[in-house]
Motif scaffolding. Structure first.
Motif, PDB file in Angstrom:
ATOM      1  N   VAL A 171       0.819  -1.183  -0.115  1.00 12.87           N
ATOM      2  CA  VAL A 171      -0.064  -0.193  -0.033  1.00 12.87           C
ATOM      3  C   VAL A 171       0.926   1.133   0.043  1.00 12.87           C
ATOM      4  CG1 VAL A 171      -1.692   1.314   1.235  1.00 12.87           C
ATOM      5  CG2 VAL A 171      -1.917  -1.138   1.164  1.00 12.87           C
ATOM      6  N   ASP A 172       1.880   1.244   0.858  1.00  9.70           N
ATOM      7  CA  ASP A 172       2.777   2.366   0.963  1.00  9.70           C
ATOM      8  C   ASP A 172       3.412   2.874  -0.167  1.00  9.70           C
ATOM      9  OD1 ASP A 172       1.741   2.782   3.651  1.00  9.70           O
ATOM     10  OD2 ASP A 172       3.636   2.169   4.616  1.00  9.70           O
ATOM     11  N   GLU A 173       3.955   1.522  -1.064  1.00  6.04           N
ATOM     12  CA  GLU A 173       4.661   1.824  -2.160  1.00  6.04           C
ATOM     13  C   GLU A 173       3.753   2.087  -3.415  1.00  6.04           C
ATOM     14  OE1 GLU A 173       7.732   2.743  -2.438  1.00  6.04           O
ATOM     15  OE2 GLU A 173       8.399   2.360  -0.636  1.00  6.04           O
ATOM     16  N   GLN A 174       2.598   1.658  -3.126  1.00  3.98           N
ATOM     17  CA  GLN A 174       1.691   1.904  -4.262  1.00  3.98           C
ATOM     18  C   GLN A 174       2.175   0.952  -5.419  1.00  3.98           C
ATOM     19  OE1 GLN A 174      -1.732   3.988  -4.705  1.00  3.98           O
ATOM     20  NE2 GLN A 174      -1.263   3.345  -2.586  1.00  3.98           N
ATOM     21  N   GLY A 175       2.511  -0.318  -5.135  1.00  2.00           N
ATOM     22  CA  GLY A 175       3.340  -1.112  -5.956  1.00  2.00           C
ATOM     23  C   GLY A 175       2.735  -1.695  -7.169  1.00  2.00           C
ATOM     24  N   LEU A 176       1.352  -1.516  -7.438  1.00  2.00           N
ATOM     25  CA  LEU A 176       0.565  -2.321  -8.391  1.00  2.00           C
ATOM     26  C   LEU A 176      -0.181  -1.322  -9.201  1.00  2.00           C
ATOM     27  CD1 LEU A 176       0.341  -4.565  -5.707  1.00  2.00           C
ATOM     28  CD2 LEU A 176       0.982  -5.708  -7.896  1.00  2.00           C
ATOM     29  N   GLN A 177      -0.508  -1.995 -10.527  1.00  2.00           N
ATOM     30  CA  GLN A 177      -1.501  -0.941 -11.261  1.00  2.00           C
ATOM     31  C   GLN A 177      -2.828  -1.496 -10.990  1.00  2.00           C
ATOM     32  OE1 GLN A 177      -0.520   0.116 -15.298  1.00  2.00           O
ATOM     33  NE2 GLN A 177       1.808  -0.064 -15.043  1.00  2.00           N
ATOM     34  N   CYS A 178      -3.335  -2.232 -11.876  1.00  2.39           N
ATOM     35  CA  CYS A 178      -4.638  -3.077 -11.516  1.00  2.39           C
ATOM     36  C   CYS A 178      -4.912  -3.933 -10.495  1.00  2.39           C
ATOM     37  CB  CYS A 178      -5.296  -3.809 -12.947  1.00  2.39           C
ATOM     38  SG  CYS A 178      -4.616  -5.585 -13.019  1.00  2.39           S
ATOM     39  N   ALA A 179      -3.689  -4.517  -9.924  1.00  2.00           N
ATOM     40  CA  ALA A 179      -3.532  -5.153  -8.719  1.00  2.00           C
ATOM     41  C   ALA A 179      -4.092  -6.469  -8.773  1.00  2.00           C
ATOM     42  CB  ALA A 179      -4.206  -4.428  -7.587  1.00  2.00           C
ATOM     43  N   PHE A 180      -4.357  -7.035  -9.928  1.00  2.00           N
ATOM     44  CA  PHE A 180      -5.144  -8.543 -10.314  1.00  2.00           C
ATOM     45  C   PHE A 180      -4.161  -9.344  -9.504  1.00  2.00           C
ATOM     46  CE2 PHE A 180      -5.965 -12.457 -12.051  1.00  2.00           C
ATOM     47  CZ  PHE A 180      -7.235 -12.499 -12.121  1.00  2.00           C
ATOM     48  N   CYS A 181      -2.767  -9.228  -9.979  1.00  2.00           N
ATOM     49  CA  CYS A 181      -1.790 -10.120  -9.491  1.00  2.00           C
ATOM     50  C   CYS A 181      -1.455 -10.058  -8.290  1.00  2.00           C
ATOM     51  CB  CYS A 181      -0.572  -9.876 -10.559  1.00  2.00           C
ATOM     52  SG  CYS A 181       0.350  -8.275 -10.265  1.00  2.00           S
ATOM     53  N   MET A 182      -1.706  -9.077  -7.604  1.00  2.00           N
ATOM     54  CA  MET A 182      -1.129  -8.621  -6.125  1.00  2.00           C
ATOM     55  C   MET A 182      -1.386  -9.789  -5.045  1.00  2.00           C
ATOM     56  SD  MET A 182      -2.209  -5.702  -3.652  1.00  2.00           S
ATOM     57  CE  MET A 182      -3.666  -6.486  -2.960  1.00  2.00           C
ATOM     58  N   PRO A 183      -2.493 -10.191  -4.773  1.00  2.00           N
ATOM     59  CA  PRO A 183      -2.543 -11.388  -3.856  1.00  2.00           C
ATOM     60  C   PRO A 183      -1.645 -12.491  -4.050  1.00  2.00           C
ATOM     61  CG  PRO A 183      -4.743 -10.790  -4.504  1.00  2.00           C
ATOM     62  CD  PRO A 183      -3.781 -10.015  -5.514  1.00  2.00           C
ATOM     63  N   GLY A 184      -1.304 -12.773  -5.234  1.00  2.00           N
ATOM     64  CA  GLY A 184      -0.416 -13.957  -5.551  1.00  2.00           C
ATOM     65  C   GLY A 184       0.919 -13.713  -5.399  1.00  2.00           C
ATOM     66  N   PHE A 185       1.463 -12.249  -5.652  1.00  2.00           N
ATOM     67  CA  PHE A 185       2.750 -11.732  -5.599  1.00  2.00           C
ATOM     68  C   PHE A 185       3.028 -11.949  -4.021  1.00  2.00           C
ATOM     69  CE2 PHE A 185       3.352 -10.517 -10.015  1.00  2.00           C
ATOM     70  CZ  PHE A 185       4.681 -10.592  -9.983  1.00  2.00           C
ATOM     71  N   ILE A 186       1.891 -11.429  -3.324  1.00  2.00           N
ATOM     72  CA  ILE A 186       2.074 -11.356  -1.760  1.00  2.00           C
ATOM     73  C   ILE A 186       2.169 -12.552  -0.965  1.00  2.00           C
ATOM     74  CG2 ILE A 186       0.795 -10.594   0.315  1.00  2.00           C
ATOM     75  CD1 ILE A 186      -0.065  -8.212  -0.954  1.00  2.00           C
ATOM     76  N   MET A 187       1.370 -13.568  -1.622  1.00  2.00           N
ATOM     77  CA  MET A 187       1.555 -14.978  -1.210  1.00  2.00           C
ATOM     78  C   MET A 187       3.013 -15.450  -1.239  1.00  2.00           C
ATOM     79  SD  MET A 187      -1.035 -14.628   0.696  1.00  2.00           S
ATOM     80  CE  MET A 187      -1.167 -16.081   1.890  1.00  2.00           C
ATOM     81  N   SER A 188       3.294 -15.426  -2.668  1.00  2.00           N
ATOM     82  CA  SER A 188       4.586 -15.931  -3.083  1.00  2.00           C
ATOM     83  C   SER A 188       5.687 -15.182  -2.127  1.00  2.00           C
ATOM     84  CB  SER A 188       4.923 -15.540  -4.482  1.00  2.00           C
ATOM     85  OG  SER A 188       4.052 -16.524  -5.297  1.00  2.00           O
ATOM     86  N   ALA A 189       5.539 -14.198  -1.812  1.00  2.00           N
ATOM     87  CA  ALA A 189       6.662 -13.293  -1.390  1.00  2.00           C
ATOM     88  C   ALA A 189       6.903 -13.924   0.124  1.00  2.00           C
ATOM     89  CB  ALA A 189       6.559 -11.953  -1.310  1.00  2.00           C
ATOM     90  N   LEU A 190       5.768 -13.984   0.741  1.00  2.00           N
ATOM     91  CA  LEU A 190       5.545 -14.373   2.072  1.00  2.00           C
ATOM     92  C   LEU A 190       6.196 -16.052   2.332  1.00  2.00           C
ATOM     93  CD1 LEU A 190       2.073 -13.275   3.450  1.00  2.00           C
ATOM     94  CD2 LEU A 190       4.519 -12.187   3.766  1.00  2.00           C
ATOM     95  N   GLY A 191       5.981 -16.675   1.262  1.00  2.00           N
ATOM     96  CA  GLY A 191       6.397 -18.156   1.205  1.00  2.00           C
ATOM     97  C   GLY A 191       8.084 -17.961   1.092  1.00  2.00           C
ATOM     98  N   PHE A 192       8.688 -17.205   0.297  1.00  2.00           N
ATOM     99  CA  PHE A 192      10.183 -17.027   0.217  1.00  2.00           C
ATOM    100  C   PHE A 192      10.722 -16.202   1.502  1.00  2.00           C
ATOM    101  CE2 PHE A 192      13.518 -14.448  -1.394  1.00  2.00           C
ATOM    102  CZ  PHE A 192      14.359 -15.625  -1.712  1.00  2.00           C
ATOM    103  N   LEU A 193      10.100 -15.530   1.928  1.00  2.00           N
ATOM    104  CA  LEU A 193      10.744 -14.647   3.045  1.00  2.00           C
ATOM    105  C   LEU A 193      10.679 -15.626   4.331  1.00  2.00           C
ATOM    106  CD1 LEU A 193       8.896 -11.110   2.636  1.00  2.00           C
ATOM    107  CD2 LEU A 193      11.458 -11.740   2.313  1.00  2.00           C
ATOM    108  N   LYS A 194       9.966 -16.647   4.479  1.00  2.00           N
ATOM    109  CA  LYS A 194      10.122 -17.543   5.588  1.00  2.00           C
ATOM    110  C   LYS A 194      11.503 -18.260   5.549  1.00  2.00           C
ATOM    111  CE  LYS A 194       5.441 -19.163   5.913  1.00  2.00           C
ATOM    112  NZ  LYS A 194       5.119 -18.819   7.196  1.00  2.00           N
ATOM    113  N   PHE A 195      12.216 -18.480   4.398  1.00  2.00           N
ATOM    114  CA  PHE A 195      13.803 -18.772   4.056  1.00  2.00           C
ATOM    115  C   PHE A 195      14.713 -17.831   4.053  1.00  2.00           C
ATOM    116  CE2 PHE A 195      10.243 -21.966   2.762  1.00  2.00           C
ATOM    117  CZ  PHE A 195      10.637 -23.003   3.319  1.00  2.00           C
ATOM    118  N   ASN A 196      14.341 -16.688   3.448  1.00  2.00           N
ATOM    119  CA  ASN A 196      15.414 -15.675   3.350  1.00  2.00           C
ATOM    120  C   ASN A 196      14.421 -14.323   3.680  1.00  2.00           C
ATOM    121  OD1 ASN A 196      17.220 -13.793   2.494  1.00  2.00           O
ATOM    122  ND2 ASN A 196      17.431 -14.782   0.459  1.00  2.00           N
TER     123      ASN A 196
END
Ligand code: FES
Ligand code: FES
Length: 213
Positions: free
Chosen positions: A146-171
């Protein structure tokens, strides 16, 4: 007359009688077939109700046990969206190419469009709706986006967020390149990758600051 008999119009000749007998036989046979169909349908009704019983599944989504009537071939994405009303999980390609449907299953990012719901009965599923805190405040990753206004239509946003969370668990403290690699299974149709990465990096930073796993 012979012509009439041949066509079965006159009913007193042996030929006409056999024709009538034939028709009776057909009708009786038809009844027999119908009755047989009815009799044989009874066990299949039992089989069908057993099948309905098998279709009733309980799955743990966002910490809550949810119940649904799920077809054998039904995907998790379909169940989440159409049976449980969790439409935050998006369906893009529906064939494991875009990552829009990514959810965490036991903490691991998975394409929900390519997972059968029946196969995750005993697993813990986390969707974008499960990230918000009970008091209504956003998860640090959501806040970063939200703070970075990181997306345009945001359709892909939930998927990116969930993927990032999975990755950040390890790194939990990745470089930009590492995080890009970590979410490389997700596509953005608006091709806003630079802003998306900036937003995800901000979210990762917020998570570290909040000691958020
Ligand atoms: S909708 Fe599942 S990967 Fe595209
Ligand atoms: S911002 Fe539109 S699909 Fe990614």
């Amino acid at each position: 007359m012979n012509d009439a008999v041949d066509r079965g119009i006159v009913g007193s000749t042996p030929r006409a009688i056999s024709r009538r007998a034939f028709i009776k036989g057909v009708i009786a046979g038809g009844l027999g077939v119908s009755a047989a169909g009815y009799l044989f349908r009874t066990p299949s009704l039992f089989a069908r109700s057993a099948e309905v019983g098998e279709r009733l599944v309980s799955i743990n989504v966002n910490g809550v046990n949810r119940h649904a009537d799920v077809m054998k071939q039904e995907t998790l994405a379909w169940t989440l969206r159409h049976k449980l009303g969790l439409t935050g999980t998006k369906l893009g390609c529906d064939r494991a190419e875009c990552g829009s449907c990514t959810v965490l299953i036991d903490g691991v990012p998975r394409y929900a469009c390519s997972v059968l719901t029946h196969s995750v009965r005993d697993r813990k599923i986390l969707t974008i709706e499960g990230l918000e805190n009970p008091d209504g405040t956003l998860h640090p990753m959501q806040q970063g986006v939200v703070d970075e206004q990181g997306l345009q239509c945001a359709f892909c946003m939930p998927g990116f967020i969930m993927s990032a969370l999975g990755f950040l668990k390890f790194n939990p403290n990745p470089t930009r390149g590492q995080l890009a690699q970590g979410v490389s299974g997700n596509l953005c149709r608006c091709q806003d990758y630079d802003k998306i990465l900036t937003a995800l990096m901000r979210g990762a930073e917020y998570m570290r600051n909040a000691n958020h796993a």
